[in-house]
Design a protein around this motif. Structure first.
Motif, mmCIF file in Angstrom:
data_model
loop_
_atom_site.group_PDB
_atom_site.id
_atom_site.type_symbol
_atom_site.label_atom_id
_atom_site.label_comp_id
_atom_site.label_asym_id
_atom_site.label_seq_id
_atom_site.Cartn_x
_atom_site.Cartn_y
_atom_site.Cartn_z
ATOM 1 N N PRO A 1 -5.416 7.258 -12.111
ATOM 2 C CA PRO A 1 -4.216 6.414 -12.075
ATOM 3 C C PRO A 1 -4.278 5.252 -11.089
ATOM 4 N N TRP A 2 -5.272 5.191 -10.227
ATOM 5 C CA TRP A 2 -5.350 4.108 -9.257
ATOM 6 C C TRP A 2 -6.459 3.108 -9.591
ATOM 7 N N ILE A 3 -7.021 3.180 -10.774
ATOM 8 C CA ILE A 3 -8.045 2.229 -11.187
ATOM 9 C C ILE A 3 -7.364 1.106 -11.961
ATOM 10 N N GLY A 4 -7.778 -0.108 -11.688
ATOM 11 C CA GLY A 4 -7.195 -1.266 -12.355
ATOM 12 C C GLY A 4 -6.835 -2.336 -11.357
ATOM 13 N N GLU A 5 -5.863 -3.152 -11.718
ATOM 14 C CA GLU A 5 -5.536 -4.322 -10.916
ATOM 15 C C GLU A 5 -4.044 -4.399 -10.598
ATOM 16 N N ALA A 6 -3.753 -4.827 -9.386
ATOM 17 C CA ALA A 6 -2.385 -5.100 -8.956
ATOM 18 C C ALA A 6 -2.361 -6.504 -8.358
ATOM 19 N N ARG A 7 -1.310 -7.263 -8.667
ATOM 20 C CA ARG A 7 -1.180 -8.640 -8.164
ATOM 21 C C ARG A 7 0.132 -8.782 -7.404
ATOM 22 N N GLY A 8 0.027 -9.281 -6.187
ATOM 23 C CA GLY A 8 1.214 -9.492 -5.360
ATOM 24 C C GLY A 8 1.536 -8.265 -4.518
ATOM 25 N N LYS A 9 2.218 -8.508 -3.406
ATOM 26 C CA LYS A 9 2.503 -7.447 -2.437
ATOM 27 C C LYS A 9 3.257 -6.270 -3.044
ATOM 28 N N GLU A 10 4.302 -6.543 -3.796
ATOM 29 C CA GLU A 10 5.108 -5.454 -4.359
ATOM 30 C C GLU A 10 4.263 -4.557 -5.260
ATOM 31 N N ALA A 11 3.484 -5.159 -6.130
ATOM 32 C CA ALA A 11 2.630 -4.375 -7.038
ATOM 33 C C ALA A 11 1.550 -3.622 -6.270
ATOM 34 N N ILE A 12 1.021 -4.235 -5.222
ATOM 35 C CA ILE A 12 -0.032 -3.569 -4.431
ATOM 36 C C ILE A 12 0.543 -2.372 -3.692
ATOM 37 N N PHE A 13 1.724 -2.520 -3.101
ATOM 38 C CA PHE A 13 2.319 -1.379 -2.410
ATOM 39 C C PHE A 13 2.680 -0.264 -3.390
ATOM 40 N N ALA A 14 3.084 -0.607 -4.602
ATOM 41 C CA ALA A 14 3.340 0.416 -5.627
ATOM 42 C C ALA A 14 2.030 1.122 -5.982
ATOM 43 N N PHE A 15 0.965 0.355 -6.130
ATOM 44 C CA PHE A 15 -0.352 0.927 -6.391
ATOM 45 C C PHE A 15 -0.762 1.878 -5.269
ATOM 46 N N LEU A 16 -0.562 1.457 -4.031
ATOM 47 C CA LEU A 16 -0.939 2.303 -2.890
ATOM 48 C C LEU A 16 -0.136 3.598 -2.883
ATOM 49 N N GLY A 17 1.115 3.533 -3.305
ATOM 50 C CA GLY A 17 1.917 4.746 -3.432
ATOM 51 C C GLY A 17 1.320 5.694 -4.451
ATOM 52 N N THR A 18 0.904 5.154 -5.599
ATOM 53 C CA THR A 18 0.253 5.969 -6.632
ATOM 54 C C THR A 18 -1.032 6.576 -6.094
ATOM 55 N N PHE A 19 -1.819 5.764 -5.391
ATOM 56 C CA PHE A 19 -3.067 6.262 -4.826
ATOM 57 C C PHE A 19 -2.798 7.406 -3.849
ATOM 58 N N SER A 20 -1.856 7.210 -2.924
ATOM 59 C CA SER A 20 -1.611 8.231 -1.899
ATOM 60 C C SER A 20 -1.003 9.500 -2.473
ATOM 61 N N GLU A 21 -0.311 9.406 -3.610
ATOM 62 C CA GLU A 21 0.210 10.595 -4.278
ATOM 63 C C GLU A 21 -0.911 11.413 -4.928
ATOM 64 N N ASN A 22 -2.030 10.767 -5.211
ATOM 65 C CA ASN A 22 -3.100 11.396 -5.979
ATOM 66 C C ASN A 22 -4.372 11.682 -5.205
#
Length: 136
Positions: free
Chosen positions: A46-67
């Protein structure tokens, strides 16, 4: 190193340090508003792919840290040229989905800096080892 190269290197190392210490405020200050975070690897994670912009990156980091819980991180090599920084190393972690440890795996990072902020975080990891642990 010349001054711009040293600034790029220092910015990326500061960003990495802030990430390692969960200092989201410092991370945000070191991120360009248009930053791109791209993780290469097994797209079933779930953490593979691309995020653009701070909000999307912090959401991505949340997904990463949950997993994924990082249990070891060792930068073995790092160098910079102009606005580009490369970091290589080894990590280990536990995937929360399966509870299994990944075992040591290699990573590489290519980052770019503009005006003292990170604009690109392009992450490469041994996603085979990580995927095996994640999927149990």
């Amino acid at each position: 190193m010349d001054a711009p190269t040293q600034e790029s290197f220092d910015t990326v190392m500061a960003f990495m340090g802030a990430m390692g210490s969960d200092d989201m405020e410092k991370m945000a200050a070191l991120m360009a508003d248009d930053m791109v975070w791209h993780n290469e690897g097994d797209e079933s994670l779930p953490w593979i792919g691309e995020a653009r912009g701070k909000e999307a990156i912090f959401a991505f980091l949340g997904t990463f840290s949950e997993n994924f819980q990082t249990t070891a991180w060792d930068n073995t090599d790092a160098f910079a040229s102009g606005d580009t920084v490369a970091v290589f190393g080894e990590m280990n972690g536990i995937t929360t989905k399966s509870g299994k440890e990944t075992g040591p795996f290699a990573f590489a990072l290519r980052a770019k800096v503009r005006d003292g902020q990170v604009v690109l975080w392009h992450w490469f990891e041994d996603s085979f080892a990580v995927s095996q642990a994640y999927h149990g």
